[in-house]
Design an enzyme around this catalytic site. Structure first.
Site, PDB file in Angstrom:
ATOM      1  N   GLY A  21      63.005  -4.436  -9.119  1.00 62.83           N
ATOM      2  CA  GLY A  21      62.150  -3.390  -8.579  1.00 62.83           C
ATOM      3  C   GLY A  21      61.018  -4.023  -7.809  1.00 62.83           C
ATOM      4  O   GLY A  21      60.636  -5.161  -8.071  1.00 62.83           O
ATOM      5  N   GLY A  22      60.507  -3.302  -6.847  1.00 61.64           N
ATOM      6  CA  GLY A  22      59.416  -3.843  -6.049  1.00 61.64           C
ATOM      7  C   GLY A  22      59.839  -5.154  -5.421  1.00 61.64           C
ATOM      8  O   GLY A  22      60.877  -5.245  -4.777  1.00 61.64           O
ATOM      9  N   GLU A  23      59.049  -6.169  -5.670  1.00 64.08           N
ATOM     10  CA  GLU A  23      59.354  -7.488  -5.128  1.00 64.08           C
ATOM     11  C   GLU A  23      59.820  -8.468  -6.208  1.00 64.08           C
ATOM     12  O   GLU A  23      59.761  -9.676  -6.026  1.00 64.08           O
ATOM     13  CB  GLU A  23      58.126  -8.046  -4.400  1.00 64.08           C
ATOM     14  N   GLU A  24      60.301  -7.952  -7.312  1.00 66.89           N
ATOM     15  CA  GLU A  24      60.766  -8.802  -8.409  1.00 66.89           C
ATOM     16  C   GLU A  24      62.290  -8.841  -8.462  1.00 66.89           C
ATOM     17  O   GLU A  24      62.952  -7.819  -8.379  1.00 66.89           O
ATOM     18  CB  GLU A  24      60.204  -8.327  -9.742  1.00 66.89           C
TER      19      GLU A  24
END
Length: 114
Positions: A21-24
């Site tokens: 999710g996001g930048e992970e």
């Protein structure tokens, strides 16, 4: 998309990655230990740092990554324990200056890499 392609290209046959999710992202290296994990993630960190990016105005910029490395069974016996320890190591890497790898150790002593 370019970073996810770079992640994929740095992995070996049998390894896999997924966006959390996001930048992970999470990278799984089945049947490997700490040293192999650190080697693969360092190769990934260096590859992303070398990638050229250009914004809409034509200005060049670079991107770096920070990573947390957790190893089964030393850092946990379940998927959630391993993810938690890796996430803790990631946030420690970010708080210690970014563009680095942080290893989660079984005895809660952290080893800084990069």
């Amino acid at each position: 998309m370019a970073i996810s392609d770079t992640i994929r290209n740095c992995l070996r046959a049998g390894d896999f990655s997924a966006r959390l999710g996001g930048e992970e992202f999470v990278v799984c290296l089945p049947d490997e230990g700490c040293e192999t994990g650190l080697t693969v993630v360092e190769r990934l960190r260096e590859a992303v740092a070398r990638m050229p990016f250009v914004d809409n105005d034509g200005n060049a910029f670079s991107v770096t990554i920070s990573a947390g490395v957790a190893v089964y069974p030393e850092n946990g016996r379940s998927q959630s324990e391993i993810l938690q320890r890796g996430d803790e190591a990631l946030y420690l890497a970010k708080s210690n200056g970014r563009n680095r790898i942080q290893l989660a150790c079984a005895n809660d002593i952290w080893r800084k890499v990069g």
